[in-house]
Design a protein around this motif. Structure first.
Motif, mmCIF file in Angstrom:
data_model
loop_
_atom_site.group_PDB
_atom_site.id
_atom_site.type_symbol
_atom_site.label_atom_id
_atom_site.label_comp_id
_atom_site.label_asym_id
_atom_site.label_seq_id
_atom_site.Cartn_x
_atom_site.Cartn_y
_atom_site.Cartn_z
ATOM 1 N N ARG A 184 35.210 49.131 20.004
ATOM 2 C CA ARG A 184 35.714 48.109 19.068
ATOM 3 C C ARG A 184 35.020 46.773 19.308
ATOM 4 O O ARG A 184 34.806 46.006 18.376
ATOM 5 N N LEU A 211 30.799 55.121 33.966
ATOM 6 C CA LEU A 211 32.060 54.776 34.638
ATOM 7 C C LEU A 211 32.093 55.309 36.069
ATOM 8 O O LEU A 211 32.676 54.697 36.949
ATOM 9 N N LYS A 271 37.501 43.564 38.216
ATOM 10 C CA LYS A 271 38.468 44.519 37.663
ATOM 11 C C LYS A 271 37.772 45.784 37.175
ATOM 12 O O LYS A 271 38.389 46.822 37.015
ATOM 13 N N ALA A 272 36.476 45.705 36.980
ATOM 14 C CA ALA A 272 35.635 46.894 36.820
ATOM 15 C C ALA A 272 35.982 47.789 35.648
ATOM 16 O O ALA A 272 35.944 49.009 35.744
ATOM 17 N N THR A 273 36.358 47.171 34.527
ATOM 18 C CA THR A 273 36.487 47.966 33.303
ATOM 19 C C THR A 273 35.418 47.488 32.328
ATOM 20 O O THR A 273 34.885 46.385 32.469
ATOM 21 N N VAL A 274 35.119 48.340 31.365
ATOM 22 C CA VAL A 274 34.240 47.932 30.270
ATOM 23 C C VAL A 274 35.077 47.916 28.995
ATOM 24 O O VAL A 274 36.062 48.648 28.905
ATOM 25 N N PRO A 275 34.725 47.081 28.031
ATOM 26 C CA PRO A 275 33.570 46.201 27.991
ATOM 27 C C PRO A 275 33.812 44.883 28.735
ATOM 28 O O PRO A 275 34.959 44.461 28.900
ATOM 29 N N CYS A 308 33.718 54.712 25.207
ATOM 30 C CA CYS A 308 34.981 54.003 25.498
ATOM 31 C C CYS A 308 35.506 53.338 24.217
ATOM 32 O O CYS A 308 34.802 52.544 23.586
ATOM 33 N N PRO A 309 36.742 53.650 23.822
ATOM 34 C CA PRO A 309 37.261 53.068 22.576
ATOM 35 C C PRO A 309 37.371 51.548 22.613
ATOM 36 O O PRO A 309 37.267 50.888 21.579
ATOM 37 N N TYR A 310 37.564 50.996 23.802
ATOM 38 C CA TYR A 310 37.613 49.528 23.923
ATOM 39 C C TYR A 310 36.215 48.949 23.696
ATOM 40 O O TYR A 310 36.042 47.959 22.983
ATOM 41 N N GLU A 351 36.710 39.582 29.725
ATOM 42 C CA GLU A 351 36.958 40.902 30.326
ATOM 43 C C GLU A 351 37.843 41.821 29.491
ATOM 44 O O GLU A 351 38.182 42.906 29.938
ATOM 45 N N GLU A 352 38.271 41.366 28.322
ATOM 46 C CA GLU A 352 39.148 42.185 27.480
ATOM 47 C C GLU A 352 38.458 42.420 26.139
ATOM 48 O O GLU A 352 37.987 41.458 25.507
HETATM 49 N N1 LIG Z 1 42.200 46.195 28.528
HETATM 50 C C1 LIG Z 1 40.808 46.527 28.699
HETATM 51 C C2 LIG Z 1 40.720 48.027 28.972
HETATM 52 C C3 LIG Z 1 39.310 48.529 29.154
HETATM 53 C C4 LIG Z 1 39.288 49.915 29.802
HETATM 54 O O1 LIG Z 1 40.296 50.390 30.359
HETATM 55 N N2 LIG Z 1 38.122 50.588 29.739
HETATM 56 C C5 LIG Z 1 37.981 51.831 30.429
HETATM 57 C C6 LIG Z 1 36.967 52.752 29.797
HETATM 58 S S1 LIG Z 1 37.492 53.311 28.197
HETATM 59 C C7 LIG Z 1 37.451 51.556 31.836
HETATM 60 O O2 LIG Z 1 36.534 50.794 32.000
HETATM 61 N N3 LIG Z 1 38.064 52.184 32.846
HETATM 62 C C8 LIG Z 1 37.638 51.997 34.202
HETATM 63 C C9 LIG Z 1 37.235 53.266 34.858
HETATM 64 O O3 LIG Z 1 37.373 54.344 34.264
HETATM 65 O O4 LIG Z 1 36.766 53.190 35.989
HETATM 66 C C10 LIG Z 1 40.008 46.096 27.477
HETATM 67 O O5 LIG Z 1 40.600 45.966 26.393
HETATM 68 O O6 LIG Z 1 38.810 45.833 27.566
#
Ligand SMILES: N[C@@H](CCC(=O)N[C@@H](CS)C(=O)NCC(=O)O)C(=O)O
Length: 209
Positions: free
Chosen positions: A16, A35, A48-52, A11-13, A62-63
């Motif tokens: 970084r 994921l 909100k279930a995103t990583v990281p 994941c690019p987020y 969460e961001e």
């Molecule tokens: N705005 C968030 C975006 C993070 C994001 O969208 N990560 C993706 C993976 S690259 C994710 O977890 N998506 C949820 C999914 O695919 O279920 C951040 O900067 O951390």
């Protein structure tokens, strides 16, 4: 207490966030997430279930950008925060990433044309090329927050069609990206960890040297 980082290797987020953590030298407990099969502990901490996601003393960050800022505010030995073009990063996270997703995952977006979106994203990359034609890094003569906030997304864009990318008139952008991809810093954040489960032994990141 050591911070916990829920992460996903590609994941690019998350990449970084790991770059900032690695340069800061702050040791975290890394929990590798899939994921398609997210750990219930992640979902409980961050619906909100995103990583990281980073957990620090019970606080949830969460961001990815906020994780970078928090980490570097604690320790910034390479002075990344001194070299930080917030507007350029915001454009990456906003219009560039939106066009990148529509280029890379064209089939998921019915009302947009992948090639048109590639050309919109390329406008941003030409802006980076202009900067890189006069200095080695987006941040000047040393890499900084600007470089490390956007480079993992440029990598994602390049990887959609590397042959096409390499034929575009942005030689300085290609060099900047390739230098990063060949750097020890990139190798260090791309180590492969198995999927985390609660009963697994603690994994530390960065890897102890
Ligand atoms: N705005 C968030 C975006 C993070 C994001 O969208 N990560 C993706 C993976 S690259 C994710 O977890 N998506 C949820 C999914 O695919 O279920 C951040 O900067 O951390």
């Amino acid at each position: 207490m050591r911070p916990i980082l829920y992460s996903f290797r590609r994941c690019p987020y998350a990449m970084r966030a790991r770059l900032a953590i690695a340069v800061s030298g702050i040791e975290v407990e890394l929990r590798e997430i899939l994921l398609r099969d997210k750990a219930p502990e992640l979902l409980a901490a961050s619906p909100k279930a995103t990583v990281p996601v980073m957990i620090v003393d019970g606080d949830v960050i969460e961001e990815s950008y906020d994780i970078m800022l928090w980490t570097l505010s604690k320790n910034d030995p390479e002075t990344w925060l001194k070299r930080h073009d917030e507007a350029l990063v915001a454009e990456c996270d906003g219009s560039f990433k939106s066009a990148l997703d529509r280029y890379k995952y064209g089939n998921r977006f019915e009302d947009s044309d992948a090639i048109e979106q590639r050309s919109i994203a390329s406008g941003y990359l030409m802006k980076l090329e202009d900067i890189l034609s006069t200095q080695t890094y987006l941040s000047g003569e040393k890499p900084g927050m600007t470089d490390m906030s956007v480079i993992t997304f440029v990598r994602q864009f390049a990887n959609v069609d590397r042959k096409w990318f390499d034929a575009e008139p942005w030689p300085n952008l290609i060099n900047w990206l390739d230098d990063f991809l060949n750097s020890p810093a990139f190798a260090d954040i791309m180590y492969k960890y198995p999927k985390w489960v609660a009963e697994a032994p603690v994994t530390l990141f960065p890897e102890p040297k």
